[in-house]
Every structure is written in structure tokens, then in C-alpha cells.
Design an enzyme around this catalytic site. Sequence first.
Site, short mmCIF file in Angstrom:
data_model
loop_
_atom_site.label_atom_id
_atom_site.label_comp_id
_atom_site.label_asym_id
_atom_site.label_seq_id
_atom_site.Cartn_x
_atom_site.Cartn_y
_atom_site.Cartn_z
N HIS A 1 -14.49 -0.49 1.51
CA HIS A 1 -14.80 -1.35 2.67
C HIS A 1 -14.49 -0.61 3.98
O HIS A 1 -13.87 -1.16 4.88
CB HIS A 1 -14.04 -2.67 2.60
CG HIS A 1 -14.54 -3.60 1.54
ND1 HIS A 1 -14.26 -3.42 0.20
CD2 HIS A 1 -15.33 -4.70 1.62
CE1 HIS A 1 -14.83 -4.38 -0.51
NE2 HIS A 1 -15.50 -5.16 0.32
N GLU B 1 0.83 -1.20 0.00
CA GLU B 1 0.00 0.00 0.00
C GLU B 1 0.87 1.26 0.00
O GLU B 1 0.57 2.25 -0.69
CB GLU B 1 -0.94 0.02 1.21
CG GLU B 1 -2.10 -0.94 1.12
CD GLU B 1 -1.74 -2.37 1.51
OE1 GLU B 1 -0.57 -2.60 1.93
OE2 GLU B 1 -2.61 -3.25 1.42
N PHE C 1 -6.19 -0.37 5.30
CA PHE C 1 -4.79 -0.45 4.89
C PHE C 1 -4.31 0.86 4.27
O PHE C 1 -3.17 1.28 4.46
CB PHE C 1 -4.59 -1.59 3.91
CG PHE C 1 -5.05 -2.92 4.44
CD1 PHE C 1 -4.93 -3.24 5.78
CD2 PHE C 1 -5.63 -3.85 3.59
CE1 PHE C 1 -5.36 -4.45 6.28
CE2 PHE C 1 -6.07 -5.07 4.08
CZ PHE C 1 -5.94 -5.38 5.42
#
Length: 209
Positions: A53, A2, A27
Amino acid sequence: SEQNMVSAAAGMAITGGAPFVATFASFLALLGCEPIRTGVAYSALPVRLIGHHAGISLGFYGTSHHATEDLAIMRSIADLTVVAPADGPQLAAAIAASAGHDRPIYFRIGRGQEPVVYEDGADFQFGKAIVHGEGRDITLIACGTMVHPAREAWRALNASGLSAGLIDMPTIKPLDEEAVLAAAGRSRLILTIEENNVIGGLGGAVAEV
């Protein structure tokens, strides 16, 4: 990965691009926080960060996958706009509006299974609230995936005899302070509804105003 993704996007933006990056909000906000702050926001690069999410929408995957701090983290980063669309149409409108926005933006979205609030599409302006109704007793201020259940609660409150108002606050930063002050001036109570920790999110932003 990430962190690498955000850094790569910053490099693309430096060369003239306007890249979009997307991953789970937990993340992106936590692992990607430092490169977002230093590589993207500090340099005021037009990177679009999409955290999906968000909240507790990943359910049984547990705390490691839940994003309940991301609004607070992203709000605290200078020169970063924070947007939490209520549904797909509002997200599309916000992305379209971002074409003329030359600074970095964090889009906080759910898992793509949320009920549609704006059936006929959504009007969207950065930093502007959408007032669904005004109330003397209480005003609900909601963002993101919580706008739909807040609308249901708003209707139930009015049906019970209370005078309730509802505001959709799609831009968490910069916040529509005028809308907050107007609601506080006419309502006895302000209630914020969000899928985030009580510290530093929409509620914190409204309380600061």
C-alpha cells in the site's frame, strides 16, 4: 509492533533464516526505520522487507497511511537494496531472484489491484532497467505502480508525433546508471514518474546520476 517485527526478523536471520516481513509501507519505512538501519542493514542480514500500500494507494485513510517518503528513507540506508516492482509478475520474479541475494532488500508494492504490465511474466535482475523504447525528444523513467500509466503516456506521446522512450526502473538502489546515461545521451528531456515525494526518490536518484 512494526519495530518489534523487524527486530524479530533480524534475530531469525542471525540464526540462519531468510525471513520476510510485510506491513503498510508507511509504517514499515517510518516506524521501522531505526531497526531496519541498525538491526538489519548494518549487520547485512538477508531480511526481505515488503512495504505494501505504498504511495497514496490507501486514499481516504490520509497522510498517516500514505507512504510518500519511503523510497527516500530506504535509499539512504547503507547496504539496503530497494526494489519497486511494476506488477505481480515482476514482484514474483524479483522475489525469486532474491533467493541468491545475501543482503537485505526492501520491496515497495501497491495494494495488489494494479494493472498487469508484464502479461507473459517479467525478466528481473537487480540493478537492471527494462527499456521499453527509445526516444529523441523525451524519455520517461518510471517505477512501481507508475509504470503502467507511464506506458500509456509513452504510447500517447508517440501517437502525437513526438519521439518518446520509456524505461521501467524496478531497482531504485542500486540504480542502473548506464541506462540513465544512455537515455540522457539520446533524449532532450528526462521525466521521472513515481508515487513518492519529489525529494529523494526515483527522481532524486536519476538527478544524482
